[in-house]
Design a protein around this motif. Structure first.
Motif, PDB file in Angstrom:
ATOM      1  N   TRP A 429      33.382 100.297  45.269  1.00 53.52           N
ATOM      2  CA  TRP A 429      32.481  99.535  46.117  1.00 53.52           C
ATOM      3  C   TRP A 429      33.208  99.089  47.378  1.00 53.52           C
ATOM      4  N   GLY A 479      23.149  98.151  46.439  1.00 54.62           N
ATOM      5  CA  GLY A 479      24.312  97.284  46.448  1.00 54.62           C
ATOM      6  C   GLY A 479      24.073  96.012  45.658  1.00 54.62           C
ATOM      7  N   PHE A 496      28.284  94.048  48.232  1.00 56.38           N
ATOM      8  CA  PHE A 496      28.982  95.271  47.850  1.00 56.38           C
ATOM      9  C   PHE A 496      28.072  96.475  48.088  1.00 56.38           C
ATOM     10  N   PRO A 498      27.962 100.810  47.619  1.00 58.65           N
ATOM     11  CA  PRO A 498      28.655 101.935  46.977  1.00 58.65           C
ATOM     12  C   PRO A 498      29.298 102.842  48.013  1.00 58.65           C
TER      13      PRO A 498
END
Length: 500
Positions: A429, A479, A496, A498
């Motif tokens: 991430w 995310g 976060f 990916p």
């Protein structure tokens, strides 16, 4: 023991079948299949020696009738040795491959440089311990004479010892990778929980397998002077846990822990999905309310604006009246724009995805806010070197802009205000965290920050939809977004995405 193994396999499939696009899930299946293959092959192989009262009745929960049926089936010992060694090797190397795929680089081509040598090493071990290949090697060197036979036996002992060390070393290295990964990401809540559940699941599996097959893989066939005949060796079963007869208890506890861990892992994912679904439901409900509300209010604002324009024409010579009317008109326009912005942020959003580096939306947001309060220090720490993710740059920039704006508003009147933006990689991430040293969020409000129209700030321009919008955008990117706050000590928002 046997029935628990079958239950474990079924539960593993039930909890992981939706994640088959993940390479680590395939390796997890390799661990479970290797575990079961080695276990059942061992039982079938031991039936050739009919050791029911010595071993099987104590540890493996076979009824006498079932055991007699196995003995009478007269399974091919070479096939069982082959499957047993294959299961042991598959378990150990799948364990290592799982750890590598879960903790190492997200770039599959780069990981191939690790996967291929590990696969070749496992294949070489599998070929060496194959009964047919090993018998041919024994016959070849035994026919060559006594000195060659001694030399071959010495080399075989070295290879066996090296294989034992390698098998246990592979599992140890796998656990080291997992523990290092755990402590490296311990500050990220959802990654910490995922890693903890993986460890709780794999430690019992490794413990049981090590107890049962501490001697494997091993050459269990020995050539004789008559090539058509060879001896099959019974594996060692002497082990302190076997001797004190607590293996069934250890097995039940370990397998129970694995099943519980799988269920908790599944529950955690469901929990996150439910939270996201609840927030999205609130956003949709709020969106419907905003549409009806804004339609009514906008009509009133337009009426007020129209009357103000009429009065400006009538009172063109009254400066004070014109000043007040201008304020009324500006207030109407600002309210109209605020309503339109709130409505658009809660409605369906179209994303235009493109590959971009993590720092791009942050830089765009900071450029937009360049004229903000200069008394607040904004520091950007870029620990991610060129990592990329698919994102809608405009929307992600606005997400950063909203969070930074909230931080700036919380720091108003604070002489030592500071905002630290950190861009880094966390596992697979990309993480962007925005931390301020403001007053923080009260504990009773922390769970409501992403709810539409929730706000602790008394501002005519703040409708409390900014963080709902942020949550909607981040989750639309597949995310996650988290908030941590200590009252009077500051707040950190981290989202976060990916990585590719």
């Amino acid at each position: 023991m046997i029935y628990l193994s079958i239950v474990l396999l079924l539960l593993t499939i039930a909890f992981t079948y939706k994640r088959l696009n993940s390479l680590s899930t395939y390796f997890l299946y390799g661990i479970i299949i290797g575990w079961l293959l080695s276990f059942f092959s061992y039982i079938f192989y031991m039936s050739s020696f009919n050791v029911y009262f010595e071993v099987v009745s104590k540890f493996y929960d076979f009824s006498p009738g079932s055991w007699n049926r196995l003995v009478l089936e007269n399974f091919n010992p070479s096939v069982q040795i082959r499957l047993m060694n294959a299961g042991v090797i598959l378990f150990s190397y799948s364990f290592l491959l799982f750890s590598v795929s879960y903790t190492m680089s997200r770039r599959k081509l780069k990981n191939l440089a690790i996967y291929i040598p590990i696969g070749i090493l496992a294949l070489l071990q599998l070929l060496y311990f194959d009964p047919a290949i090993n018998l041919s090697l024994q016959n070849r060197y035994y026919d060559a004479g006594y000195p060659q036979t001694l030399a071959f036996n010495e080399i075989r002992d070295i290879i066996n010892a090296a294989s034992m060390v390698l098998k246990h070393g592979v599992v140890i290295v796998a656990f080291l990778l997992l523990f290092i990964h755990f402590f490296r990401n311990v500050h990220v809540k959802f990654l910490r929980r995922y890693m903890l559940y993986h460890l709780l699941c794999l430690i019992p599996a490794a413990a049981i397998h090590t107890i049962m097959f501490y001697w494997a893989p091993k050459v269990l066939v020995k050539a004789t002077f008559i090539r058509e005949f060879h001896n099959y060796l019974k594996p060692q079963t002497s082990n302190i846990i076997y001797d004190i007869n607590i293996f069934p208890i250890v097995s039940i506890v370990a397998l129970g822990t694995m099943i519980f861990t799988f269920s908790r892992y599944h529950s955690m994912e469901v929990h996150y999905r439910n939270i996201n679904a609840d927030i999205n439901k609130r956003i949709k409900t709020a969106s419907l309310g905003v549409k009806a509300f804004t339609h009514s209010i906008k009509n009133h604002l337009l009426a007020i604006k129209s009357e103000a324009e009429y009065l400006k024409e009538k009172l063109a010579d009254d400066c004070e009246a014109l000043y007040s009317l201008d304020l009324i008109m500006n207030s109407c326009l600002m309210s109209y724009d605020t309503l339109s912005s709130a409505s658009s942020k809660l409605n369906s959003i179209s994303l235009t995805m493109e590959l971009a580096k993590l720092h791009v939306p942050v830089e765009k947001a900071l450029a937009t806010l360049a004229s903000s309060d200069s008394r607040v220090s904004i520091q950007v720490i870029r620990e991610s070197l060129g990592s990329k993710a698919y994102m809608d740059i405009a929307h992600m920039s606005e997400v950063c802009c909203n969070i930074i704006t909230n931080a700036l508003e919380s720091l108003k009147g604070q002489s030592d205000g500071e905002i630290v933006i950190t861009i880094e990689d966390q596992d697979q991430w990309g993480a962007i965290s925005i931390q301020d040293n403001g007053p923080g969020i009260a504990p009773e409000h922390i769970n409501d920050v992403f709810s539409p129209f929730f706000s602790t700030k008394a501002s005519s321009s703040n409708w409390g939809v900014g963080l709902s919008y942020c949550h909607k955008i981040v989750t639309a990117h597949n995310g996650k977004i988290e908030v941590e706050s200590n009252d009077k000590k500051g707040t950190t928002f981290t989202f976060f995405l990916p990585l590719v």
